[in-house]
Design a protein around this motif. Structure first.
Motif, PDB file in Angstrom:
ATOM      1  N   TRP A 109       0.861  -1.115   0.112  1.00 36.37           N
ATOM      2  CA  TRP A 109       0.071   0.146  -0.035  1.00 36.37           C
ATOM      3  C   TRP A 109       0.813   1.269   0.022  1.00 36.37           C
ATOM      4  O   TRP A 109       0.407   2.356   0.211  1.00 36.37           O
TER       5      TRP A 109
ATOM      6  N   SER B 287      -3.448  -2.265  -4.440  1.00 38.58           N
ATOM      7  CA  SER B 287      -4.800  -2.940  -4.369  1.00 38.58           C
ATOM      8  C   SER B 287      -5.138  -3.504  -2.937  1.00 38.58           C
ATOM      9  O   SER B 287      -3.980  -3.790  -2.254  1.00 38.58           O
ATOM     10  N   PRO B 288      -6.230  -3.993  -2.702  1.00 36.50           N
ATOM     11  CA  PRO B 288      -6.625  -4.343  -1.340  1.00 36.50           C
ATOM     12  C   PRO B 288      -6.025  -5.605  -1.041  1.00 36.50           C
ATOM     13  O   PRO B 288      -5.756  -6.641  -2.140  1.00 36.50           O
TER      14      PRO B 288
ATOM     15  N   SER C   5     -12.773  -5.380   8.619  1.00 31.78           N
ATOM     16  CA  SER C   5     -13.215  -4.045   8.763  1.00 31.78           C
ATOM     17  C   SER C   5     -12.965  -3.243   9.642  1.00 31.78           C
ATOM     18  O   SER C   5     -12.621  -2.119   9.898  1.00 31.78           O
TER      19      SER C   5
ATOM     20  N   ASN D  21      -9.726  -1.739   8.808  1.00 33.36           N
ATOM     21  CA  ASN D  21      -9.980  -0.655   7.721  1.00 33.36           C
ATOM     22  C   ASN D  21     -10.449   0.627   8.169  1.00 33.36           C
ATOM     23  O   ASN D  21     -10.573   1.880   7.624  1.00 33.36           O
ATOM     24  N   ASN D  22     -11.427   0.434   9.309  1.00 38.97           N
ATOM     25  CA  ASN D  22     -12.126   1.633   9.830  1.00 38.97           C
ATOM     26  C   ASN D  22     -11.804   2.225  11.028  1.00 38.97           C
ATOM     27  O   ASN D  22     -12.369   2.560  12.060  1.00 38.97           O
TER      28      ASN D  22
ATOM     29  N   SER E  92      -2.945   3.652   5.433  1.00 40.99           N
ATOM     30  CA  SER E  92      -3.002   2.951   4.160  1.00 40.99           C
ATOM     31  C   SER E  92      -3.279   1.496   4.131  1.00 40.99           C
ATOM     32  O   SER E  92      -3.321   0.993   2.911  1.00 40.99           O
TER      33      SER E  92
ATOM     34  N   ASN F 263      -5.366  -1.549   3.658  1.00 40.26           N
ATOM     35  CA  ASN F 263      -6.440  -1.724   2.888  1.00 40.26           C
ATOM     36  C   ASN F 263      -6.721  -3.060   2.515  1.00 40.26           C
ATOM     37  O   ASN F 263      -6.075  -3.760   1.727  1.00 40.26           O
TER      38      ASN F 263
ATOM     39  N   SER G 171      -9.699  -6.403   2.252  1.00 41.51           N
ATOM     40  CA  SER G 171     -10.997  -6.843   2.091  1.00 41.51           C
ATOM     41  C   SER G 171     -11.347  -8.226   2.002  1.00 41.51           C
ATOM     42  O   SER G 171     -10.462  -9.225   2.379  1.00 41.51           O
TER      43      SER G 171
END
Length: 908
Positions: A233, A238-239, A265, A268-269, A275, A277, A279
């Motif tokens: 990242w 990309s994730p 999550s 990520n949150n 940075s 990332n 999924s």
């Protein structure tokens, strides 16, 4: 947590470093639900016993490694065991065939030590510590001779789930007899655990446990050389897609898929952006194999990012209620990148293994446990902040400490800084409007790599001994030393020699870039120090950062020519137990054992193992003062225990850093071979073995000596890789050698005896099921020596991980006054293109050759054959510089034409 290292993806010049890291493990990762007290743990365990550790070995399946250790039972407290029975313990993590895993919280057992185990039996009959390092205690002896049990350092690296107790199983040293009595009472029905009077907290300072560092913490090598992070990242990559194995967790409603998604999550949150990332890629099918050793269809290989449920291969002891080990996980990593002025290991993929029944955790702690394990996969280690997600005590949500550490490692808009940028202490400003304070880390979480592996860069190298004296029978012994500057700029060097009378002599010399300095008979000619022997230190005062390469030749002057041996200098002294096999002390040979102390005085303890007899003498201690070199004959140390023709091994234990070696001297020719003391290993490379004719009517042979360092039988495989041959599909394999416990075996002519080779040379691979020490000697009959005898040199056997890429400088090339020099190259598993330079005394390039060698082979040339005859020969000495992008070994042999005596130069 589990750190997985695919050594096939790591540059092999780092393999020795990675092995030293794997043998010590990485900090804090495995999640457990601890027992309330030792009595409860004893009742839950299948067996409780005291056992002495023997040899360890890797047990492997693709994507998974474990370490099995032979244990000799010395006391049974509970379970179907008998005193004297030899059993196997098994823990996740290990190293085999270029792949390593390090599992924090897994106990690391030292051969010969006695441990108390709380263990369960796995389906294969091996014994698993029930709570990893929390369920293993080590026996120690107090200053007054009492026996205590102490917790392992690795216990501080366990992640303990909240609500079930957060302290280590044993809060401090406990008296062994009283602790065992307490366990016995618990097993007969007493439910209350009483620490008095067994607990001896007053002894804690004698046996301290490791502390968890404050502030941000990142997984790093054991010596702090390099940490782990993702760099995908750094430029908006990309994730990273993480999937869940589609069987789901049988103990969690819905299978745990929602919890995995939510854990992703959470990273990520975070309230303040990074940075990072990730999924969630949903479910993925993975077909498991038989889960037997050697099965190639088990855990996912590198490149799969996955959470695996239900401990499919029974690698974690089952939970009892909700007590036990819950999960482990972590990243594969391989190449190196630069970030914040420091080099980092680059994470490449990750997975997590969850135990069956882990859904017993209350509330959202299951989700937080997955989040915690994914944090380790991102490279975060445990922090001391008790409210942080990455604290050792599970299970918290992210707090300001986690956010600060994540923002440092994965800032938005990262542009990695070149490795020569000065390291700085990171300061990160909270995002505008954030209500969560972001503390500034008090130090840079990684340390700059240094040649010596410590906190400061090494500035000197040590030659264990140089000499100017008369030896046995009036033989004149002298030392020549060659020094090669590895830098393009000049260096100012200080040479310090300490005599037996503790007198110190110092001389300063300048050495141009890439130049070679040959100091002949330096004790007399450089220092004017008269007769004596002692260590030589070469210290960099000014100039290039790369330390010089220093090699020495100690030789006996005689009318028939000079005979001696080469001895490379040492940058980092050994503090481990080392050994030297293949020693004799009889009518044909004599052996001296030497120790050179470092900056502090050291006590050396010597033990002698003879042939098939095992240990025959031990406990001999000698003190070596700081900066001194002392040596003793086998007879001086152990008396009349040697037997004619029976090989011996000397094992030496040092209390402070030093250099240990043995010199094997042929009584007829006075020629000597030097064997450096080495720690044991499973796989060794002997760079060159031979059975062939040489120059001047000589005939060369190679002897190899192997010592089984363990108390258990070892099966040893010898593989011969012929020169100039593509051996990628394998070489010639001899019938396995069985070595009994602590047996020393000497093979006088290894190529002829084991492979039937009557004319050839090549590389010898030595692989063993137990740890062994290996030395080799290449020699020829010395027909011109008084009384005959042999002439040769010790060949440095090295670990299989010692192959390196980049540049290798080999000083001391001599082509005048009757000397000749050969250059040898050994390749690893790939074809290697080489650039080979010859430089003269002043560093001027005199010739260049380009060669490409096939995989797993040796090739050797004389300097004239390598470069042709149209070049200026170095006067008096020069250097060979070898460059390649793939792993290799390089050496030179410098042969004295007066005696055909060779000196082997491979500064590994």
């Amino acid at each position: 947590m589990l750190i997985l290292v695919d050594m096939r993806r790591v540059p092999l010049y780092l393999a020795g470093l990675m092995m030293l890291a794997l043998s010590s493990g990485y900090a804090e990762a495995t999640t457990i639900v601890p027992a309330a007290d030792p009595g409860e743990l004893a009742r839950d365990s299948h067996a409780v016993f005291l056992a002495r550790a023997g040899a360890s070995r890797a047990v492997e399946r693709p994507g998974y490694l474990a370490t099995a250790t032979d244990m000799e039972v010395v006391k049974v407290i509970k379970g179907p065991l008998a005193v004297g029975e030899v059993i196997e313990s098994i823990v996740p993590g290990g190293f085999s065939d270029g792949i390593g895993w390090a599992v924090a919280g897994a106990p690391k057992l030292e051969e010969g030590e006695v441990y108390l185990f709380f263990a369960d039996r796995d389906p294969r009959g091996r014994w698993q510590p029930r709570l990893m390092a929390d369920s293993v205690l080590r026996r120690e002896t107090t200053d007054d001779g009492g026996r205590v049990l102490v917790r392992l350092d690795e216990a501080s690296h366990l992640n303990r789930a909240g609500g079930f107790g957060k302290a280590a199983l044993v809060p401090g040293p406990v008296m062994e007899d009283q602790f065992v009595e307490g366990l016995t009472r618990s097993l007969t029905g007493e439910t209350e655990w009483k620490w008095d009077p067994m607990l001896r907290e007053d002894l804690a300072s004698q046996f301290p446990a490791k502390a968890i560092p404050a502030g941000c913490a990142f997984m790093e090598d054991n010596d702090g050389t390099r940490s782990v992070r993702w760099n995908r990242w750094d430029f908006g990559g990309s994730p990273l897609t993480i999937r869940a194995e589609d069987s789901g967790d049988f103990s969690v409603p819905g299978g745990g898929f929602t919890e995995v998604s939510n854990a992703i999550s959470r990273w990520n949150n975070e309230p303040d952006p990074t940075s990072i990332n990730l999924s969630y890629g949903g479910k993925v099918n993975f077909l498991f194999g038989t889960c037997e050793d050697g099965d190639f269809n088990d855990y996912p290989p590198p490149g799969n990012n996955i959470v695996v449920f239900n401990d499919p291969c029974d690698d974690i002891a089952d939970l009892n209620g909700c007590s036990g080990t819950l999960a482990f996980g972590g990243p594969y990593f391989g190449s190196i990148h630069s970030f914040d002025g420091t080099s980092w290991w680059t994470a490449s993929s990750l997975f997590v293994v969850v135990n069956n029944g882990a859904g017993c955790m209350p509330g959202n702690e299951y989700e937080l446990m997955i989040t915690h394990e994914l944090g380790h996969g991102l490279g975060f280690d445990h922090v001391s902040d008790g409210g942080a997600l990455m604290n050792a005590n599970c299970c918290n949500a992210h707090n300001s400490t986690d956010i600060a550490c994540a923002q440092y490692a994965y800032p938005l808009g990262t542009t990695p800084v070149a490795t020569n940028t000065p390291t700085r202490t990171p300061t990160r400003t909270p995002t505008q409007g954030s209500s969560i304070p972001t503390p500034t880390p008090t130090r840079t979480p990684t340390r700059t790599p240094t040649p010596g592996g410590g906190g400061t860069a090494a500035s000197k190298v040590t030659v264990p001994v140089v000499v100017h004296s008369d030896g046995v029978g009036g033989t004149a012994w002298r030392s020549d030393v060659a020094i090669g500057n590895r830098n393009s700029t000049a260096q100012t060097l200080r040479f310090t020699y300490q005599s037996p009378t503790k007198a110190s002599f110092q001389v300063t010399r300048s050495l141009a870039g890439f130049a070679t300095l040959l100091l002949e008979d330096l004790v007399q000619n450089l220092f004017r120090a008269g007769d004596g022997r002692g260590p030589l230190e070469v210290e960099v005062l000014h100039g290039g950062k790369a330390l010089p390469v220093v090699v020495s030749r100690a030789y006996a002057e005689a009318s028939t020519g000079n005979l001696g041996s080469g001895l490379p200098a040492d940058v980092e002294h050994s503090t481990s137990v080392v050994s030297m096999p293949g020693l004799f002390h009889d009518g044909d040979f004599r052996t001296n054992v030497a120790v050179t102390a470092g900056d502090e005085a050291t006590w050396a303890t010597f033990e002698l193992f003879r042939g098939n007899d095992g240990l025959v003498a031990g406990g001999v201690q000698r003190k070596i003062e700081a900066g001194e070199q002392n040596q003793w004959s086998i007879k001086q140390l152990f008396g009349e225990v040697a037997r004619d023709g029976v090989p011996m091994t000397v094992r030496v234990t040092l209390t402070q850093p030093g250099i240990v070696y043995a010199s094997l001297v042929d009584n007829a020719s006075t020629d000597s071979a030097v064997f450096l003391g080495k720690a044991p290993g499973y796989t060794w490379i002997v760079p060159v073995v031979a059975h062939l004719s040489g120059a001047g009517g000589t005939f060369w042979s190679s002897s190899v000596a192997i010592w089984n360092t363990t108390g258990f039988t070892a099966s040893v495989e010898l593989e011969y890789l012929p020169e100039k041959t593509d051996n990628s599909s394998g070489g010639m394999v001899a019938e396995n050698i069985l070595l009994g416990p602590h047996t020393t075996r000497n093979i006088d002519d290894v190529l002829f005896e084991k492979f039937g080779i009557s004319n050839g040379k090549g590389v010898l691979m030595v692989r063993s099921t137990r740890t062994v020490s290996v030395v080799s000697r290449v020699f020829t009959a010395c027909e011109t020596c008084p009384g005959g005898g042999s002439s040769g040199n010790g060949v440095r056997a090295v670990r299989s991980t010692s192959l390196t890429s980049g540049d290798t400088v080999l000083p001391g090339v001599r082509l005048l006054d009757g000397f000749r020099t050969n250059v040898g190259l050994v390749t690893g598993g790939q074809s290697v293109p080489f650039t080979i330079d010859l430089r003269d005394q002043g560093g001027t390039l005199r010739a260049t050759a380009f060669k490409t060698l096939p995989p797993k082979t040796l090739q050797q040339w004389s300097v004239e054959n390598l470069f042709g005859r149209n070049f200026v020969k170095p006067d008096p000495a020069g250097s060979i510089v070898v460059s390649a992008d793939q792993p290799y070994l390089a050496y030179i042999t410098v042969i004295d034409g007066t005696s055909q005596d060779p000196v082997f130069v491979m500064p590994q």
